[in-house]
Enzyme design. Sequence first.
Site, short mmCIF file in Angstrom:
data_model
loop_
_atom_site.label_atom_id
_atom_site.label_comp_id
_atom_site.label_asym_id
_atom_site.label_seq_id
_atom_site.Cartn_x
_atom_site.Cartn_y
_atom_site.Cartn_z
N GLY A 139 0.95 -1.13 -0.02
CA GLY A 139 0.00 0.10 0.01
C GLY A 139 0.93 1.07 0.12
O GLY A 139 0.87 1.90 -0.98
N CYS A 172 -7.69 22.14 18.00
CA CYS A 172 -7.77 22.38 19.40
C CYS A 172 -7.31 21.25 20.19
O CYS A 172 -7.89 20.58 21.07
CB CYS A 172 -9.25 22.73 20.03
SG CYS A 172 -9.94 24.30 19.15
#
Length: 419
Positions: free
Chosen positions: A280, A348
């Site tokens: 992959g 955040c």
Amino acid sequence: MLALFPESAALDGADLTLGGLSSESLAEEHGTPLVVLCEETLRANARALREAVGDGRVFFGTKALPSVALLRLLREEGIGADVASAGELAFAEAAGHGGETLVVHGNNKSTGFLRKAASIGAPVVLDASDEAELAAAAGVEQVLVRVTLGVDADTHEAIRTGHHGSKFGLPPDQARAAVADALDRGLDVLGVHVHVGSQLEDFDAQAETIVRLAAFVAGCRDELGWTARVADLGGGFGIRHHPDDHVPDAAELARGAASTARLAFVEAGLPKPEVWLEPGRCLVGRAGVTLYRVGTVKRLPERTWVAIDGGMSDNPRPQLYRARYTALSATRADEQPGETVSVAGMHCESGDVLIDDVALPTPRRGDLLAVPATGAYTLAMASNYNGVARPAAVLVRDGSARVIRRRETIDDLLRTELG
């Protein structure tokens, strides 16, 4: 630095070009963050791996980057698709795959997923003791059995899969029972499957696994009268993400895996198997570059933070695996580094740091950063954390760019909300 970038990457004075196009022009036209994939690199990687495996087969590990356009391109180069969900199977089908160009995985396959695999004639890798029964009931005809042989790969624990106690596959005794069960149910048991982990930086763990695999198959022959025709060796070949990484060429590792399997089977008194590989990352990783626009530059006594318009929502690998990346100032590449900084995402989270330390020309708002080796497991693992839309992706070649995934919009995010 350029060795980490795609084959078409070049410097035109201060500007980084990809596929014959300036990074700045790509960013202006398509926005940032933007994943740029080099077609030349993708095709070269595919051809190298196909050659390395000889008369075997190569299946792209779709989880690295599920994309219809990419799967279609790889299919043109003789690369099949390894899928592990109904969604990945849908991507592969849309790209024209079916039957022998697919191999179906998953450690918890649903009945619907198995029925779909059966309907298109795809072989299924059995991953649990009861899956032979489920596969037969779903109409599957051809299967392999995944065996876990207790080899610990030298990689991050989250992407290590061949050790004892792994959630994947079956230990030898249970795997042998699964082979027997599948045979009793009239399934065509093509062979066996192993996978030791991802981002492998050497061949040691895989070589040991292959030798144990041959011994396992020899035991099945003696006890069950069955011999594997296929040895599916998985994938996991690593790439360089950072200048300090030392990783062998993936085609060399693939060639070594294929030849080791054939030799190990012969030495165990078995016929040479048909070797399957499922790479992959090494097919798409280096082909991809992510472009980010710099916003805030915050100089503190402890360090300088350079904030970009993406982060862990488009590349969570630094948080998940402590993956290391580097960056190039894509429009100031001819300038000497003036500062060592940390590249932070916009999310955040204090842990939303893409790069801990990288030397750049003294950063300023509006700079364009290019992060190489991001073709694998970035878009594939992207999320909408903080309500951030996922990036677009373009395929570049010979001075042209084609959008293969449009940028998500806020409307896309709201479309699934009810009430």
